[in-house]
Design an enzyme around this catalytic site. Sequence first.
Site, PDB file in Angstrom:
ATOM      1  N   ASN A  54       0.730  -1.400  -0.180  1.00 55.62           N
ATOM      2  CA  ASN A  54      -0.074   0.046  -0.282  1.00 55.62           C
ATOM      3  C   ASN A  54       0.554   0.909   0.189  1.00 55.62           C
ATOM      4  OD1 ASN A  54       0.588  -1.221   2.461  1.00 55.62           O
ATOM      5  ND2 ASN A  54      -0.528   0.456   3.705  1.00 55.62           N
TER       6      ASN A  54
ATOM      7  N   SER B 266     -11.394  -3.927   0.100  1.00 56.88           N
ATOM      8  CA  SER B 266     -12.462  -3.108   0.277  1.00 56.88           C
ATOM      9  C   SER B 266     -13.001  -2.364  -0.976  1.00 56.88           C
ATOM     10  CB  SER B 266     -11.195  -2.419   1.192  1.00 56.88           C
ATOM     11  OG  SER B 266     -12.362  -1.682   1.618  1.00 56.88           O
ATOM     12  N   GLY B 267     -13.823  -1.567  -0.677  1.00 57.86           N
ATOM     13  CA  GLY B 267     -14.798  -1.067  -1.574  1.00 57.86           C
ATOM     14  C   GLY B 267     -13.725   0.233  -2.190  1.00 57.86           C
ATOM     15  N   HIS B 268     -14.002   1.279  -1.016  1.00 59.23           N
ATOM     16  CA  HIS B 268     -13.531   2.176  -1.022  1.00 59.23           C
ATOM     17  C   HIS B 268     -11.974   2.804  -1.578  1.00 59.23           C
ATOM     18  CE1 HIS B 268     -10.557   3.171   2.540  1.00 59.23           C
ATOM     19  NE2 HIS B 268     -10.917   2.366   2.348  1.00 59.23           N
TER      20      HIS B 268
ATOM     21  N   THR C 182     -26.927  -7.043  10.184  1.00 55.60           N
ATOM     22  CA  THR C 182     -27.732  -6.874   8.874  1.00 55.60           C
ATOM     23  C   THR C 182     -27.046  -6.589   7.801  1.00 55.60           C
ATOM     24  OG1 THR C 182     -29.794  -6.433  10.056  1.00 55.60           O
ATOM     25  CG2 THR C 182     -29.787  -5.779   8.193  1.00 55.60           C
TER      26      THR C 182
ATOM     27  N   CYS D 261      -3.546   4.505   7.677  1.00 49.84           N
ATOM     28  CA  CYS D 261      -3.980   4.632   9.335  1.00 49.84           C
ATOM     29  C   CYS D 261      -2.592   4.470   9.970  1.00 49.84           C
ATOM     30  CB  CYS D 261      -3.713   2.621   8.987  1.00 49.84           C
ATOM     31  SG  CYS D 261      -5.284   1.849   7.684  1.00 49.84           S
TER      32      CYS D 261
END
Length: 395
Positions: free
Chosen positions: A152, A200-202, A238, A326
């Site tokens: 990353n 991860s989507g973002h 959910t 992070c």
Amino acid sequence: MKRFVYMDNAATTKTRKEVLDEMLPYFETYYGNPSSVYEFAGKSKAAVDQARDTIAAALGAQSKEIYFTGGGSESDNWALKAIAEAKKEKGKHIITTKIEHHAILHTCAYLEKQGFEVTYLDVDQYGMIDLDELTGAIREDTILISVMFANNEIGTIEPIRQIGAIAKEHGIVFHTDAVQAFGQVPINVDEMHIDLLSASGHKLNGPKGIGFLYARESLKIGSFIHGGAQERNRRAGTHNVPGIVGLGAATRIALETMEERRKQETKLRNHLIRRILEEVPHVRLNGHSSERLPNNANFCFRFIEGESLLIMLDMKGICASSGSACTSGSLDPSHVLLAIGLPHEIAHGSLRLTISHETTLEDVDYAVDCIKEIVVKLREMSPLYTDFLKENQNQ
């Protein structure tokens, strides 16, 4: 009004409008809980199933092998802890690398406190692991190998296919953190012998707060969150239907545009790297020259502090970083840069620029021009640079 240039796409990406458009109906029109039995909820369940199918197809996997999570860090935690729990009777030895994301490193540290032993592989000056060292680290009690697909910070792409083959040959589970790679480069879990994969989507122009874990059907992994029957009894809670829809849409678009994006981003990345290396003295490119993500460029500038460079770039309207989002705010140099052999004083002068499909040549040239100007100013204030000039004048 100052110019705005976003070059921190490794930290997060802008959600595509097409993705948002597909998500919106599941906030206000089809808002049913997909676990409910009535017809209205069936719209939500069908959307979740479609997204799962899209993601599975992108990996060459089966739909039932895709589990939705809250993001990459959760997927990493689940993968490592689940295998540790499932395989602890066979052994308690795990192999990873020194340049992993902290979601892996901190989980490994947690497992070490539970009695597991972790081998952290070295990398070379480009951030690449040594396959012979990996093979030599394997023991009879090794239960898991976890190596990130692409780093990353410095963008280096690891030899995943070969790592997977080694793991399969020795009957060891292989996990890869593909958060930076998924949607950027082709991935096939069977061809690469990957047993577990996090994403991860973002990171691929999808929404935040949604990710997935691919887990090969033959693996018997336990639940990560208890309390409900969702995700085939393995991840209660959910379903985040709009997020899942967005992740599916972002995955579909990423695959459709991958070849064109890679060419475009690689061309701009190479232009950026060439200008920096040719026009800014005392700078080093971090990461592999060719085996790297198409959108990543990471540099170390001697005699300056990366934090000062970031602040001054921000004043010019340029968003960049010195490493992982992070660890922003940390005064310590990047563990990745230390692992590739850089001394602390050079590692402190790091800058990561990560572009996207929206980045233009004008954006890149503006950023380089600003970097050149700022580096000159910062070095004029640096006693280390003054001493360096004096020493070279006296030679």
